[in-house]
Design an enzyme around this catalytic site. Structure first.
Site, PDB file in Angstrom:
ATOM      1  N   PRO A   2       0.804  -1.207   0.000  1.00  0.00           N
ATOM      2  CA  PRO A   2       0.000   0.000   0.000  1.00  0.00           C
ATOM      3  C   PRO A   2       0.841   1.264   0.000  1.00  0.00           C
ATOM      4  O   PRO A   2       1.840   1.361   0.701  1.00  0.00           O
ATOM      5  CB  PRO A   2      -0.800  -0.114   1.310  1.00  0.00           C
ATOM      6  CG  PRO A   2      -0.302  -1.320   2.002  1.00  0.00           C
ATOM      7  CD  PRO A   2       0.917  -1.777   1.332  1.00  0.00           C
ATOM      8  N   GLU A   3       0.392   2.234  -0.772  1.00  0.00           N
ATOM      9  CA  GLU A   3       0.988   3.561  -0.787  1.00  0.00           C
ATOM     10  C   GLU A   3      -0.054   4.523  -0.201  1.00  0.00           C
ATOM     11  O   GLU A   3      -1.077   4.082   0.315  1.00  0.00           O
ATOM     12  CB  GLU A   3       1.370   3.957  -2.218  1.00  0.00           C
ATOM     13  CG  GLU A   3       2.279   2.935  -2.897  1.00  0.00           C
ATOM     14  CD  GLU A   3       2.691   3.318  -4.306  1.00  0.00           C
ATOM     15  OE1 GLU A   3       2.763   4.529  -4.589  1.00  0.00           O
ATOM     16  OE2 GLU A   3       2.907   2.417  -5.118  1.00  0.00           O
ATOM     17  N   LYS A  58       2.756   6.837   4.782  1.00  0.00           N
ATOM     18  CA  LYS A  58       2.162   5.501   4.674  1.00  0.00           C
ATOM     19  C   LYS A  58       1.870   4.898   6.038  1.00  0.00           C
ATOM     20  O   LYS A  58       1.496   3.735   6.128  1.00  0.00           O
ATOM     21  CB  LYS A  58       3.102   4.575   3.885  1.00  0.00           C
ATOM     22  CG  LYS A  58       3.390   5.046   2.466  1.00  0.00           C
ATOM     23  CD  LYS A  58       4.408   4.168   1.770  1.00  0.00           C
ATOM     24  CE  LYS A  58       4.939   4.847   0.509  1.00  0.00           C
ATOM     25  NZ  LYS A  58       6.072   4.118  -0.095  1.00  0.00           N
ATOM     26  N   ARG A 245      13.897  -0.958  -8.146  1.00  0.00           N
ATOM     27  CA  ARG A 245      12.448  -1.055  -8.334  1.00  0.00           C
ATOM     28  C   ARG A 245      12.130  -1.055  -9.815  1.00  0.00           C
ATOM     29  O   ARG A 245      12.724  -0.284 -10.583  1.00  0.00           O
ATOM     30  CB  ARG A 245      11.729   0.144  -7.699  1.00  0.00           C
ATOM     31  CG  ARG A 245      12.201   0.551  -6.324  1.00  0.00           C
ATOM     32  CD  ARG A 245      12.040  -0.536  -5.293  1.00  0.00           C
ATOM     33  NE  ARG A 245      10.677  -1.012  -5.169  1.00  0.00           N
ATOM     34  CZ  ARG A 245       9.727  -0.407  -4.456  1.00  0.00           C
ATOM     35  NH1 ARG A 245       9.997   0.701  -3.811  1.00  0.00           N
ATOM     36  NH2 ARG A 245       8.520  -0.910  -4.400  1.00  0.00           N
TER      37      ARG A 245
END
Length: 256
Positions: A2-3, A58, A245
């Site tokens: 989750p962001e 976050k 990433r």
DNA sequence: ATTACTACCTGACAGC
DNA sequence: TGCTGTCAGGTAGTAA
């Protein structure tokens, strides 16, 4: 996983069911979820009253009558109401039901703290001027900078790629002009608020505290679209690795 | 200050 | 059906 938009939806779905409730008991089924202090954490949490719940970057922050609970979902964490399943790492028994912290990969945590955790400026709360000042104070490439939570808090891999695409900026760009940073700020604000409205992105398993999936994955323009045509210019979306990433961008629309 | 690499974990999926 | 390798919404620690 989750962001910021996903965490925001978790907080919103949590609030009506937990604010004002009392914590009867806390149990840690996986000691590292309490950062190695399960007994101390359980002791600090039992008997507390929940005053509110909010988001910082976050982090999910549950304000108590004494201190607060800091929850980070990392990659696979979830907060769910109901009975603990096989991946339950902590359980909060409230006076109106059970809140379960579920986390397949065990990267996340749920801990009591006396005060807010350190964090950069929240990506949604920042003004354009603040954003530009913070970015201009750094030297590096734009994508790693945006992922750095101690500078701007809340952006992660999906929304950085999506915002850079919308702003027409290459992920390895650096030394950006004020004008391009203003455009980037607008792109970030837009993509985050649209994603929040869509309930976040559910690529594999994100759900809010009521178990609802988001739909923003259907509006991704570059993330997860390697080799597919750019929605603007038709050139195939390219995938490279930046900061370890997967990084998705259009080689024509996003110039360094 | 910035980058690079490793580590923390499990599961899904592609290719043989 | 395996098995093997790669990848995943994140971040900390360590070294160059």
């Amino acid at each position: 996983m989750p962001e910021l938009p996903e965490v925001e939806n978790v907080v919103r779905s949590l609030a009506p069911r937990i604010v004002g409730r009392g914590i009867i008991e806390a149990r840690f089924l996986w000691p590292r979820a309490a950062q190695g202090e399960p007994d101390g954490m359980a002791e600090l949490l039992s008997g507390r009253i929940i005053r509110g719940v909010r988001r910082l970057g976050k982090h999910i922050l549950i304000d108590l009558d004494v201190g607060l609970i800091d929850i980070h979902l990392r990659m696979t964490g979830k907060l769910l109401f109901g009975e603990p399943g096989p991946y339950a790492r902590a359980v909060l028994q409230l006076d109106n039901g059970t809140l379960v912290f579920d986390d397949v990969r065990q990267f996340g945590y749920l801990v009591w703290r006396a005060a807010d955790p350190p964090a950069g400026r929240d990506a949604l709360a920042a003004t354009a001027d603040e954003f530009i000042m913070l970015v201009r104070a750094r030297r590096g490439r734009i994508k790693p900078l945006l992922l750095n939570q101690s500078v701007i808090a809340g952006l992660g891999n999906i929304y950085v790629d999506e915002a850079l695409f919308r702003a027409g900026i290459h992920p390895l760009a650096h030394g950006l002009s004020r004008k391009r940073l203003e455009r980037l700020y607008q792109a970030i604000s837009a993509v985050l608020s649209e994603a929040i409205d869509a309930g976040g992105s559910s690529i594999s398993n994100y759900v809010d505290a009521e178990g609802r999936r988001g739909s923003f994955q259907r509006q991704h323009r570059v993330y997860g679209r390697e080799s597919e045509p750019c929605l603007t210019c038709k050139k195939p979306i390219r995938r490279i690795v930046v900061s370890q990433r997967g990084t998705h961008y259009c080689p024509r629309c996003q110039r360094p």
